[in-house]
Design an enzyme around this catalytic site. Sequence first.
Site, PDB file in Angstrom:
ATOM      1  N   CYS A  75      80.744  13.933  32.400  1.00 48.54           N
ATOM      2  CA  CYS A  75      80.308  13.443  31.650  1.00 48.54           C
ATOM      3  C   CYS A  75      79.897  14.258  30.228  1.00 48.54           C
ATOM      4  CB  CYS A  75      78.803  12.146  31.686  1.00 48.54           C
ATOM      5  SG  CYS A  75      78.686  10.869  30.763  1.00 48.54           S
ATOM      6  N   CYS A 108      79.384   8.192  26.714  1.00 45.43           N
ATOM      7  CA  CYS A 108      80.323   9.604  26.961  1.00 45.43           C
ATOM      8  C   CYS A 108      82.013   8.694  26.459  1.00 45.43           C
ATOM      9  CB  CYS A 108      81.257  11.149  27.746  1.00 45.43           C
ATOM     10  SG  CYS A 108      81.954  10.133  29.017  1.00 45.43           S
ATOM     11  N   GLY A 133      93.987  12.602  59.292  1.00 52.33           N
ATOM     12  CA  GLY A 133      93.170  11.086  59.695  1.00 52.33           C
ATOM     13  C   GLY A 133      93.393  11.145  60.776  1.00 52.33           C
ATOM     14  N   CYS A 145      79.329   7.494  32.994  1.00 55.70           N
ATOM     15  CA  CYS A 145      80.031   7.919  34.452  1.00 55.70           C
ATOM     16  C   CYS A 145      78.819   8.251  35.598  1.00 55.70           C
ATOM     17  CB  CYS A 145      80.680   8.891  33.872  1.00 55.70           C
ATOM     18  SG  CYS A 145      81.769   8.938  31.966  1.00 55.70           S
ATOM     19  N   CYS A 181      82.395   3.541  29.428  1.00 54.82           N
ATOM     20  CA  CYS A 181      80.393   4.962  29.280  1.00 54.82           C
ATOM     21  C   CYS A 181      79.980   4.479  28.703  1.00 54.82           C
ATOM     22  CB  CYS A 181      81.156   6.030  30.056  1.00 54.82           C
ATOM     23  SG  CYS A 181      79.162   7.239  29.694  1.00 54.82           S
TER      24      CYS A 181
END
Lengths: 287, 231, 268
Positions: free
Chosen positions: A271, A243, A31, A265, A240
């Site tokens: 997808c 899909c 970080g 997606c 979606c």
Amino acid sequence: MTDQAYTFAYLDEQTKRMIRRALLKALAVPGYQVPFASREMPMPYGWGTGGVQVTAACLVPEDRLKVIDQGADDTTNAVSIRRFFARTAGVATTEATAEATLIQTRHRIPEQPLREGQILVYQVPIPEPLRFLEPRETETRKMHELEEYGLMHVKLYEDIARHGTIATSYAYPVKVEGRYVMDPSPIPKFDNPKLSGNAAIQLFGAGREQRIYALPPYTAVVSLDFDDHPFTASKPGHACDLCGAAHSYLDEVITDDAGGRMFVCSDTDFCAGRRREGHQGRLGGQA
Amino acid sequence: MIRIENLSKSFTLHNQGAALIPVMAGASLHVAPGECVGLVGQSGAGKSTLMRMVWGNYLASAGRIMVGATDVASATPRQIIALRRDGLGYVSQFLRVVPRVPTLDVVAEPLRVCGVPQDKARAQAARLLARLNIPERLWPLSPTTFSGGEQQRVNIARGFAYPYPALLLDEPTASLDAANRAVVLDLIVEAKTRGAAILGIFHDEAARAQVCDRLVDVSAFTPKAAPEAAA
Amino acid sequence: MTQPQKATEFSQSIRGAVAPLLQVAGLAKSYGARIGCTDVSFDLFPGEVLGIVGESGSGKSTLLSCLAGHQRPDQGQILYDGQDVLAMAETERRRLSRTDWAFVHQNPRDGLRMGVSAGANVGERLMAIGARHYGDIRAQATDWLGRVEIDANRIDDRPAAFSGGMQQRLQIARNLVTAPRLVFMDEPTGGLDVSVQARLLDLMRGLVRDMGLSVVIVTHDLAVVRLLAHRLMVMKSGRVVEQGLTDQVLDDPQHAYTQLLVSSVLQV
């Protein structure tokens, strides 16, 4: 295959070593933003110069590279970077998340869980999460040093005061291993939970700002929030249309001039894979 | 309660050739609890100067000013602040307040700084203002806009809000009508009755006669010798 | 309400039963050959207001910034609550300045975050010390806006939309929300209209009394210190030329400079 006019992966060896040293430091202090001497790359700032340099420093000839932009393998930015490394490093490329050893991404984390051994490289425009409220670099560094992170909550407070809820929906700030507050790059906050405990190595490169930071595998990453306004990894409330996936991040696509639209997606590989397996959404047959 | 011994005072005016002006020498007096002593002497004799020195407003050049257990002449600022909080009250001729503060709170303030809760302090302030005939409609207003007599009465109410064991009164009955003058004299008598030691300046001879047990002529403390002697 | 208790604490403090909150000894700061301030020593007790007056360049602002930790003095010692401030780790000193200490700037723009709402300005110090409940933070911000007489429905407005007096009151609220014990003020009434000044003075006096605050206030306005300060320090050319009880210093000044200062004030 390699274009002999360039060293492997475009950057000279000394530069790659310099970047690797920065990456090792970044991994050692999760970080923390490590400064590095960002090079001029043959592309404009904002197109992934930071990510490209990190990728160049990590690539080995055996790698299989995947590049996505907003989850898609087939947009200009993704295609260009993939071709760039195909030409300068001669590495194999793929669009399949599972097959890739190194994935460079702009603004998404793939839907398919990553595994040990994979590297995810993020393109970062503004690495400093405190920049919004504190313009002085000297002061933000001091704030990181002394863990003075109250300002991050001031930003979230303003969100709630203005919108009734935390309206920040991307580049949502996180705290790494209870120490450094980090900007996860402009991924949707839907992806934030995937940052935490991820088996892959996650590397972040900001070319213009000359900063590198990192999350080693299985790092604990917590999204900042208030007790009475807890973090939620929200997404549009649809499945979606191609899909039928109910738990993937979706793009809204306008389909005609009469207000027609569909949700698909944003992760094109995910997808396509689902459709190959026989899943079908509302418009699955037609698109 | 108040005991002044061999007190002297001189002013040095640095911006006027460092002129040294002796104004008081060898001042001595005492005020017992429950007693009221009046300072007399012609104008300029040093009545107000003496009063201000007891209050700690003017520095003493030499001598002692005991108020209770505190020697004001040698006390630190903090000791004087402590004394003024609950040991010594002062009704001056001038009301000096923060503009905009309601009269009720101006009068309640001496109680508030001693830790009296706001409602109790205000209740006591209201009793005094009513007694001194300040119309209730004026209580929420700042006294800075009041007439001279009204300001004087607000000042008196403020000075008598807390039961100080020692009190300084500088012309408390000046510019008051007969009715209010009587109220103030009553307040003074009540303070004496509860044991307060009072040192006052009263030009009003009738008032002086009514409340003072003794008089001290400050002309006796005027330096007579050359300036060198006073310094 | 904790007010009577605070007042009791003050009463104890002025009787010497309480230790000084701030002890300053031999403080000096130079800018090259030029003296900022030198040989400054004083104690400040709980609940006490110390005024520092002097003309521009007298060193009063240098002294204040050394005390508040904005500048490091060249010499001397500063003890806060018995701790050596100059030997303290920076983390600890910055934590103090977010919690126990407060600094009110002359120009509210220097003390406020102009880019965020009034509520966020007041809430910032709470969030800095770990407050993580939005509702509580907002309730405290609302309460403090009320205490400094800013309408609660302005809570989501940015300070840029406020008048100068409101900005200054907001700055005070922002500073006092963590109930600090020591407040530094640099010309807090400078640049305000006279009528606005009076309101601010009244407000500050009430807060000092009710919260038992210790205050070091720098100003060139003698009327302000007469109404606010218990004790007064007069500075000239970086040195303290006179100090004492406020009304005594103003009414019976001993030093030539103080006499000049007092006699130069226009009477109204």
